[in-house]
Scaffold this motif. Structure first.
Motif, short mmCIF file in Angstrom:
data_model
loop_
_atom_site.label_atom_id
_atom_site.label_comp_id
_atom_site.label_asym_id
_atom_site.label_seq_id
_atom_site.Cartn_x
_atom_site.Cartn_y
_atom_site.Cartn_z
N SER A 103 2.73 -1.75 1.90
CA SER A 103 3.46 -2.15 0.70
C SER A 103 4.51 -1.11 0.32
O SER A 103 5.64 -1.45 -0.01
N GLN A 122 6.05 0.73 2.23
CA GLN A 122 7.13 0.66 3.22
C GLN A 122 7.91 -0.65 3.12
O GLN A 122 8.79 -0.91 3.94
N GLY A 123 7.57 -1.48 2.11
CA GLY A 123 8.37 -2.67 1.85
C GLY A 123 7.72 -4.01 2.16
O GLY A 123 8.30 -5.05 1.85
N ARG A 157 5.68 -7.28 1.71
CA ARG A 157 5.24 -8.07 0.56
C ARG A 157 3.90 -8.73 0.90
O ARG A 157 3.79 -9.46 1.89
N ASN A 202 5.70 -5.44 -4.54
CA ASN A 202 5.40 -6.06 -3.26
C ASN A 202 4.00 -6.67 -3.20
O ASN A 202 3.48 -6.94 -2.12
#
Length: 177
Positions: free
Chosen positions: A85, A87-88, A90, A120
């Motif tokens: 999460s 690290q991006g 979702r 996310n």
């Protein structure tokens, strides 16, 4: 302490009813402004609905087994998921019911404690108690535990004996009184 009467066991055992709930939940997620990259089933009760939602949304599914309380099957995996999460990625967590909110609160707190990016993260359930201490983002049915004392028996639980179901219901008596 007074003995709590046995709750009404409300069986959601009909496949069509369960499938309708999964389709509605998936549609709500698909039509929202937020799109997950992974579906995460929360064991034990959220695993079956998560598999269906992952197929409906054509997304990969991960799972954690929060209910077992066995080291290595939840907290350690949640720490890895928190990193995903951050690290991006979702992440959509799926469970069967948001009743007291203890499972969702525990998971959220552990994720945040491990650096999860809150934007996310989303939670989806089939049934949500409006009086729960945790909020979810998506649900199909809302109940108010102050008024609705039924004990929901999902299709995958209906193979349990009545004694086991009543024991599980009485394990947290505040949900029933």
């Amino acid at each position: 302490m007074t003995e709590t009467a046995d709750p009404e066991l409300y069986y959601l055992e009909y496949y069509e009813e369960f499938l309708a709930k999964v389709r509605l939940l998936s549609r709500k997620i698909r039509e929202s402004a937020w799109a997950p990259e992974f579906v995460i089933g929360v064991g034990r009760g959220g695993l079956v609905p998560a598999v269906y939602v992952s197929h409906q949304l054509d997304l990969p599914m991960l799972s954690i087994d929060h209910s077992s309380r066995v080291p290595g099957f939840a907290d350690e995996l949640l720490a890895k998921i928190a990193t995903m999460s951050a690290q991006g990625a979702r992440l959509l967590f799926v469970d069967d019911i948001n009743d007291s909110g203890s499972t969702i609160t525990y998971i959220r707190d552990l994720l945040v404690g491990n650096g999860c990016a809150a934007e996310n993260l989303r939670f989806a359930v089939l049934i949500s108690n409006s009086g729960s201490r945790a909020r979810v983002d998506y649900w199909t049915d809302a109940i108010d535990r102050n008024e609705d004392k039924r004990w929901f028996v999902f299709p995958w639980e209906s193979v349990s004996s009545k004694e086991v179901l009543l024991h599980e219901a009485h394990a947290v008596p505040e949900r029933l009184t």
